[in-house]
Motif scaffolding. Structure first.
Motif, PDB file in Angstrom:
ATOM      1  N   SER A  70      56.728 -35.832  31.188  1.00 37.73           N
ATOM      2  CA  SER A  70      56.127 -35.060  32.271  1.00 37.73           C
ATOM      3  C   SER A  70      55.914 -35.985  33.457  1.00 37.73           C
ATOM      4  O   SER A  70      55.915 -37.210  33.327  1.00 37.73           O
ATOM      5  N   HIS A  71      55.737 -35.423  34.654  1.00 36.42           N
ATOM      6  CA  HIS A  71      55.569 -36.248  35.846  1.00 36.42           C
ATOM      7  C   HIS A  71      54.274 -37.050  35.812  1.00 36.42           C
ATOM      8  O   HIS A  71      54.173 -38.121  36.407  1.00 36.42           O
ATOM      9  N   SER A  72      53.269 -36.546  35.094  1.00 36.90           N
ATOM     10  CA  SER A  72      52.014 -37.281  34.942  1.00 36.90           C
ATOM     11  C   SER A  72      52.141 -38.416  33.929  1.00 36.90           C
ATOM     12  O   SER A  72      51.331 -39.335  33.911  1.00 36.90           O
ATOM     13  N   PHE A  90      60.740 -31.299  32.841  1.00 40.28           N
ATOM     14  CA  PHE A  90      59.481 -30.669  33.253  1.00 40.28           C
ATOM     15  C   PHE A  90      59.589 -30.200  34.696  1.00 40.28           C
ATOM     16  O   PHE A  90      60.290 -30.804  35.521  1.00 40.28           O
ATOM     17  N   ASP A 110      54.343 -29.773  36.022  1.00 42.49           N
ATOM     18  CA  ASP A 110      54.191 -29.972  34.573  1.00 42.49           C
ATOM     19  C   ASP A 110      53.668 -28.738  33.840  1.00 42.49           C
ATOM     20  O   ASP A 110      53.069 -28.861  32.763  1.00 42.49           O
TER      21      ASP A 110
END
Length: 514
Positions: A272-274, A314, A318
């Motif tokens: 995910s981008h996080s 994603f 997200d």
């Protein structure tokens, strides 16, 4: 806490013993006069003596630092048993070529002479030989009890374990920077190019090694560049240091052996981008999302596809997962609900990649059918179908391996085909530029990726040579290093450095840097 030098010597001796560096171990013990006095397992050592497994016993006592008197008793007994078996060659070698027997010859010549006389006998009564001290079995037990009091056992790999704990503590205290390669001997970080420009990877930085009968089926870098996640043919998902290639044992679940696992080969991976989640697609069509820090499952998608999941990604926020499959279908799944939200149909062969555009308004997909399609993500309507190279190749269209967003160019994608040519395609469906390998250097590309600033494109050929192209000019750079011995299946680039990792079926993931 003061650490005695003898303790350090014993740690080094254990390391030498475990790595079978016998000559170095013998030299160190001789020069320091310090022995480790350990065996791998005390109970096994005693059992081997009682059962007469002399080869294993001799190997254990060779560097154990046992008192000479007890070694003399042991060697004497072994020689007598060998004579009983008429195994005269080894008996003579032990008597005439070993240090304990040389000590007996000089300090107890009468006792030594009796053993020499035994070697010339045609028959042997062990009870007479032991002088009434009991049977062969009781004598073995007596020697076992005597030797066991001389040795102990220690946990394996103590030196490496202590060094690892020290490094972890120094990372927690900020003494050693986390996420960068570190030279333990010199006590300094290793230089990795981190300038504001993309540079071609030219040297091997590290290698991830898989166990026998395993090899990677997918990989991905974490958004902060700290980890490489790999998915194996056995279904395991593991996390490694992107800089050193070592297992990331700071993740508690992984250090305890509680690995993330799919029921089939892990065929696609994405963070995910996080960076909090990792999503995996498998050969059986299932998709799962996991929490990186805890290793716990976040969401299951048991019916994501009917065939192998070849791509997962994603959405920018997200909240959604985009998946593509060998069944030719692309789907968007809600991460919170677990439901399938939209479906994209139109490709006539297996999907090879599917990604969202940066603003999430479009989905870009590629397929073995030789086409790239651009979809409206809200309605799943196909807006453009692109056949890169159709003006030159006519009906003989190669399959497309992947499409990658170009950093800094949100409306353009690098498209890698099963040919010696790579394309830039715009979100408007237009082919903007093509890159071709120098004639004779490549039959077809097997994988491609874009370095983090969008200035250079990397592509691996069918000879495992790494080609590099300038995005602005389309020109190839001269250096084409061979990055692996086996045929490459896939690759991925670090999110901020000029570092790239590759995977194939040879149990290794080479990590290259500029």
């Amino acid at each position: 806490m003061d650490i005695e030098s003898a303790t350090v010597v014993r740690l080094v001796e254990q390391f030498l013993k475990e790595h079978n560096l016998q000559k170095t171990l013998e030299t160190l013990q001789k020069e320091t006069g310090i022995s480790i006095n350990t065996v791998d397992n005390v109970d096994t050592f005693k059992s081997d003596i009682i059962k007469g497994k002399w080869e294993a016993v001799l190997a254990s006592v060779e560097q154990a630092g046992i008192a000479q008197g007890k070694l003399v008793d042991l060697y004497e007994h072994i020689i007598i048993e060998l004579v009983e078996l008429r195994d005269m060659g080894p008996a003579r070698a032990l008597l005439r070529q070993t240090e304990p027997m040389e000590i007996m010859r000089t300090s107890q010549p009468d006792r030594y002479l009796k053993l020499e006389q035994l070697l010339s006998r045609t028959s042997l009564d062990l009870n007479d030989t032991f002088g009434g001290k009991g049977t062969k079995e009781s004598r073995r037990l007596e020697i076992a009890n005597s030797l066991v009091s001389e040795v102990s056992t220690a946990p394996p790999s103590r030196l490496l374990t202590l060094l690892g704990h020290s490094i972890q503590w120094q990372k927690q205290q900020g003494v050693i920077p986390d996420g960068v390669p570190y030279d333990l001997f010199y006590g300094r970080t290793l230089e990795v190019v981190s300038s504001g420009e993309d540079k071609p990877p030219t040297k091997l930085l590290a290698t991830i090694k898989f166990p026998k009968n395993e090899h990677p089926g997918s990989l991905a870098f974490s958004p902060n560049g700290e980890y490489i996640a790999t998915g194996s043919i056995g279904g395991f998902i593991e996390f490694w240091s992107a800089m050193t290639g070592k297992i990331a044992d700071e993740l508690d679940f992984q250090a305890k052996g509680s690995l993330m696992m799919m029921e089939d080969t892990v065929t696609s991976l994405a963070f995910s981008h996080s960076g909090d989640l990792v999503c995996a697609g498998a050969g059986d069509g299932k998709v799962k999302a996991w929490k990186v820090k805890s290793g716990s499952i976040a969401k299951r998608f048991p019916s994501a596809h009917s065939q192998r999941v070849s791509s997962v990604a994603f959405s920018r926020d997200d909240t959604q997962i985009l998946s593509g499959s060998a069944d030719g279908i692309i789907r968007i799944h809600g991460l919170k609900s677990g439901n399938m939200l939209r479906e994209f149909r139109g490709h006539t062969a297996a999907i090879t990649s599917a990604v969202f555009t940066e603003d999430m308004s479009r989905v870009v997909s590629t397929s073995d059918d030789g086409s790239l399609r651009i979809w409206e993500s809200g309605s799943a309507e196909c807006l453009f179908t692109v056949l890169p190279g159709s003006d030159k190749l006519g009906l003989s269209m190669p399959g497309i391996l992947s499409a990658h967003a170009i950093p800094g160019r949100p409306t353009e994608f690098i498209v890698c085909t099963k040919s010696p040519t790579i394309y830039i395609v715009g979100i408007d469906g237009q082919v903007k530029r093509s890159f071709a390998a120098k004639q004779g250097t490549c039959n077809e590309f097997l994988a491609a990726a874009v370095l983090p600033r969008g200035k250079l494109v990397l592509a691996v050929s069918d000879t495992s040579a790494l080609h590099c192209f300038d995005v602005e000019t389309g020109l190839p750079l001269d250096n084409t290093p061979k990055v692996a011995d086996a045929e490459i299946f896939g690759m991925a680039c670090h999110p901020s450095l000029s570092i790239v990792a590759f995977f194939s079926n040879d149990r290794r993931v080479p990590i290259w840097a500029s």
